[in-house]
Write a protein that holds these residues in place. Structure first.
Motif, PDB file in Angstrom:
ATOM      1  N   ALA A 330      -8.742  -2.939  96.698  1.00 49.36           N
ATOM      2  CA  ALA A 330      -9.840  -2.505  97.566  1.00 49.36           C
ATOM      3  C   ALA A 330      -9.299  -1.936  98.872  1.00 49.36           C
ATOM      4  N   MET A 331      -8.248  -2.552  99.409  1.00 45.39           N
ATOM      5  CA  MET A 331      -7.623  -2.063 100.639  1.00 45.39           C
ATOM      6  C   MET A 331      -7.028  -0.666 100.428  1.00 45.39           C
ATOM      7  N   PHE A 332      -6.312  -0.487  99.312  1.00 44.29           N
ATOM      8  CA  PHE A 332      -5.735   0.827  99.022  1.00 44.29           C
ATOM      9  C   PHE A 332      -6.836   1.895  98.974  1.00 44.29           C
ATOM     10  N   ALA A 333      -7.913   1.576  98.264  1.00 39.43           N
ATOM     11  CA  ALA A 333      -9.000   2.551  98.102  1.00 39.43           C
ATOM     12  C   ALA A 333      -9.653   2.874  99.438  1.00 39.43           C
ATOM     13  N   GLU A 334      -9.839   1.864 100.277  1.00 42.33           N
ATOM     14  CA  GLU A 334     -10.481   2.103 101.571  1.00 42.33           C
ATOM     15  C   GLU A 334      -9.570   2.890 102.508  1.00 42.33           C
ATOM     16  N   PHE A 335      -8.289   2.577 102.510  1.00 39.87           N
ATOM     17  CA  PHE A 335      -7.365   3.360 103.327  1.00 39.87           C
ATOM     18  C   PHE A 335      -7.346   4.829 102.881  1.00 39.87           C
ATOM     19  N   ALA A 336      -7.395   5.061 101.566  1.00 40.20           N
ATOM     20  CA  ALA A 336      -7.423   6.432 101.058  1.00 40.20           C
ATOM     21  C   ALA A 336      -8.700   7.138 101.515  1.00 40.20           C
ATOM     22  N   ARG A 337      -9.847   6.446 101.383  1.00 36.44           N
ATOM     23  CA  ARG A 337     -11.113   7.051 101.828  1.00 36.44           C
ATOM     24  C   ARG A 337     -11.072   7.375 103.309  1.00 36.44           C
ATOM     25  N   ALA A 338     -10.566   6.433 104.121  1.00 36.30           N
ATOM     26  CA  ALA A 338     -10.526   6.625 105.565  1.00 36.30           C
ATOM     27  C   ALA A 338      -9.589   7.772 105.950  1.00 36.30           C
ATOM     28  N   ALA A 339      -8.459   7.901 105.229  1.00 39.48           N
ATOM     29  CA  ALA A 339      -7.518   8.981 105.526  1.00 39.48           C
ATOM     30  C   ALA A 339      -8.136  10.342 105.225  1.00 39.48           C
ATOM     31  N   VAL A 340      -8.818  10.453 104.088  1.00 37.83           N
ATOM     32  CA  VAL A 340      -9.473  11.716 103.746  1.00 37.83           C
ATOM     33  C   VAL A 340     -10.556  12.035 104.765  1.00 37.83           C
ATOM     34  N   TYR A 341     -11.348  11.034 105.120  1.00 39.83           N
ATOM     35  CA  TYR A 341     -12.422  11.242 106.105  1.00 39.83           C
ATOM     36  C   TYR A 341     -11.856  11.689 107.446  1.00 39.83           C
ATOM     37  N   ALA A 342     -10.827  11.009 107.908  1.00 34.21           N
ATOM     38  CA  ALA A 342     -10.230  11.361 109.202  1.00 34.21           C
ATOM     39  C   ALA A 342      -9.647  12.768 109.171  1.00 34.21           C
ATOM     40  N   ALA A 343      -8.992  13.109 108.066  1.00 36.63           N
ATOM     41  CA  ALA A 343      -8.389  14.437 107.955  1.00 36.63           C
ATOM     42  C   ALA A 343      -9.443  15.538 107.967  1.00 36.63           C
ATOM     43  N   GLU A 344     -10.562  15.296 107.298  1.00 33.48           N
ATOM     44  CA  GLU A 344     -11.618  16.303 107.252  1.00 33.48           C
ATOM     45  C   GLU A 344     -12.355  16.390 108.588  1.00 33.48           C
ATOM     46  N   GLN A 345     -12.586  15.255 109.223  1.00 31.39           N
ATOM     47  CA  GLN A 345     -13.283  15.276 110.513  1.00 31.39           C
ATOM     48  C   GLN A 345     -12.482  16.010 111.576  1.00 31.39           C
ATOM     49  N   ALA A 346     -11.163  15.919 111.490  1.00 27.77           N
ATOM     50  CA  ALA A 346     -10.299  16.557 112.494  1.00 27.77           C
ATOM     51  C   ALA A 346      -9.755  17.898 112.003  1.00 27.77           C
ATOM     52  N   ALA A 347     -10.393  18.486 110.995  1.00 26.69           N
ATOM     53  CA  ALA A 347      -9.970  19.797 110.502  1.00 26.69           C
ATOM     54  C   ALA A 347      -9.998  20.813 111.632  1.00 26.69           C
ATOM     55  N   ARG A 348      -9.130  21.810 111.524  1.00 30.57           N
ATOM     56  CA  ARG A 348      -9.003  22.799 112.600  1.00 30.57           C
ATOM     57  C   ARG A 348      -8.482  24.108 112.025  1.00 30.57           C
ATOM     58  N   PRO A 349      -8.513  25.192 112.810  1.00 29.06           N
ATOM     59  CA  PRO A 349      -7.941  26.463 112.344  1.00 29.06           C
ATOM     60  C   PRO A 349      -6.421  26.376 112.249  1.00 29.06           C
ATOM     61  N   TYR A 350      -5.876  26.967 111.197  1.00 31.30           N
ATOM     62  CA  TYR A 350      -4.429  27.025 110.996  1.00 31.30           C
ATOM     63  C   TYR A 350      -3.908  28.455 111.030  1.00 31.30           C
TER      64      TYR A 350
END
Length: 491
Positions: A330-350
């Motif tokens: 459950a911890m692995f799955a939640e960390f994965a979800r949180a990482a994807v969420y954080a990465a998408e929320q902080a998306a930016r122009p490249y």
């Protein structure tokens, strides 16, 4: 053509590619017993985009025809979130077991086209134009594309990449009236039996390689001289009761030989140009493609958690040690979800208008997954114990004499014997069969080994705040405050 159906996809596989499984040269990818299950599973992925059109399809920006959302070149935050929904739908179909569903390469080439300016340096304007045109063809024809980007391993003492000229590795041989001839080998063309075309592009810089090795192109799978040697199949048969995963999700892996293959000039993106080859993967490739790869990984971890919890419930396994192991997944799955969420929320122009995820949480997740997935398989085996091996077949359940005994003696705490058998067979197929072993090996090296990824996490880490926190103590004046100085006796 726009977004294809499953039947259109299957018709496209009836070509003359030279593909070997064991001692057999395959005549039909759709009918061969080692390949048929996955071929029809991929067809279901193509049908899925029509069943969930609101999530999976979008209008082509030039023609308006429906295309898969994985072809999107994101230009804002909303695009990143829109693409997430489509990628998640595809990942859910195979519960993350198929790492090379066509959306992987769709996202890759959308990112390449979005930064076509990086491909146009050092006199490579024609190659960049070819790439942009190909990405339009990829999305409009809904091509199933695979890649081969890893150099063949011969002598690691010389390094992972060619040093000078290496005749074993893929290289340019000569020019022709219509393009170039290439020769050599590469690995690992996952999805080779089920792709329409093959992509070659940089897997990493080759600072010491001869220019002949610096190539990028896409060609049809049945191009003359192109040969695919597949590993042993782990698809046992098409019985979904007894092999619910391996009957349909063996995406296959192949060693690729280029035996004097002609690449048309309009399909060339890099033609013996080391400067381009060594630079195009440095900025946006990782933050772009890892949205797809990590949504897949998160989906697989959530499936593993649900599966393992259901096993424990089926036999009323509630000891603290079992609860801890379930909490670990459950911890692995939640960390994965949180990482994807954080990465998408902080998306930016490249650059060049292309938006990608914030790469930092995805780099951390990338470093963790090669150890998380083997641990998940270990937990499934520990929770399942001998129950993973007491799973009556469909034939046994259908036997009039055996069924009453099975119903009496192999039931679970809250499910009947048939559902219990299906549950533990599903878990064994995930973690214990040949498919489970292949997938564990795949996850260990899917985006690089754990050791390599941890090293890259350190090299790429933003240490600005970390250094500031440390420097506070290293750079402060060391004179003690007056209140802490020892009192001086009066004379």
């Amino acid at each position: 053509m726009a977004a294809r159906t499953g039947q259109q996809f299957l018709r496209g596989l009836r070509d003359r590619r030279e593909l070997w499984v064991g001692a057999e040269k395959v005549r039909s990818m759709v009918e061969h017993p080692a390949l048929a299950g996955a071929a029809h599973a991929l067809a279901e992925v193509f049908d899925l985009q029509h069943r969930h059109a609101d999530d999976c399809l979008m209008p082509d920006p030039e023609t308006g025809e429906p295309i898969n959302v994985s072809h999107m070149i994101p230009g804002c935050h909303a695009d990143i979130h829109r693409r997430h929904r489509g990628l998640e739908r595809t990942a859910e179909y195979s519960v993350g077991l198929m790492g090379r569903t066509p959306d992987y390469m769709n996202v890759t080439f959308a990112g390449f086209a979005g930064r076509h300016d990086e491909w146009a340096i050092n006199g490579n304007e024609q190659g960049a134009d070819n790439l942009v045109r190909y990405q339009k063809k990829l999305r409009r024809d809904d091509i199933s594309l695979t890649h081969t980007i890893v150099h063949s391993t011969v002598n690691l003492a010389k390094g992972k990449y060619p040093v000078g000229f290496d005749p074993v590795q893929l290289h340019k041989v000569e020019e022709t009236a219509h393009g170039i001839i290439v020769r050599g080998s590469r690995v690992l063309a996952t999805l080779a039996p089920f792709a329409d075309e093959l992509a070659v592009y940089p897997g990493g810089p080759m600072p010491d390689a001869a220019p002949e090795h610096a190539l990028s192109f896409c060609i049809p799978m049945d191009t003359p001289g192109l040969k695919f040697i597949c590993r042993d199949s782990v698809s046992v048969n098409t019985n979904r009761f007894e092999h619910p995963l391996s009957s349909r999700f063996d995406e296959q892996d192949a060693f690729v030989i280029f035996d004097d293959v002609e690449v048309p000039r309009e399909r060339l993106f890099i033609d013996a140009n080391l400067a381009i080859y060594n630079s195009v993967m440095k900025t946006s490739w990782w933050p772009n493609i890892m949205q797809q790869t990590m949504i897949r990984a998160q989906t697989k971890l959530e499936f593993a958690y649900g599966l393992t919890a259901r096993m424990a419930e089926a036999i009323n396994l509630a000891q603290p040690q079992a609860q801890q192991m379930l909490g670990e997944i459950a911890m692995f799955a939640e960390f994965a979800r949180a990482a994807v969420y954080a990465a998408e929320q902080a998306a930016r122009p490249y650059g060049n208008g292309l938006w990608c995820c914030d790469v930092r949480p995805l780099i951390a997740l990338r470093a963790a997954l090669p150890t998380w997935f083997p641990r998940v398989n270990e937990i499934i085996r520990l929770i399942g114990s001998h129950n993973l091996l007491t799973t009556p077949s469909r034939a046994a359940l259908a036997d009039e004499a055996l069924r009453p005994l099975i119903d009496r003696y192999l039931l679970g705490s809250d499910i009947d014997a048939e559902r219990r058998s299906r549950l533990f067979r599903l878990a064994w197929d995930f973690a214990g069969t040949a498919l489970g072993s292949r997938n564990e090996q795949y996850e260990r090296f899917y985006l690089g080994s754990s050791a390599r990824n941890l090293g890259m996490a350190h090299i790429l880490a933003d240490r600005t705040r970390a250094n500031r926190l440390v420097d506070r103590f290293l750079l402060e004046e060391l004179d003690e405050p007056a209140a802490l100085r020892p009192a001086v006796a009066a004379s």
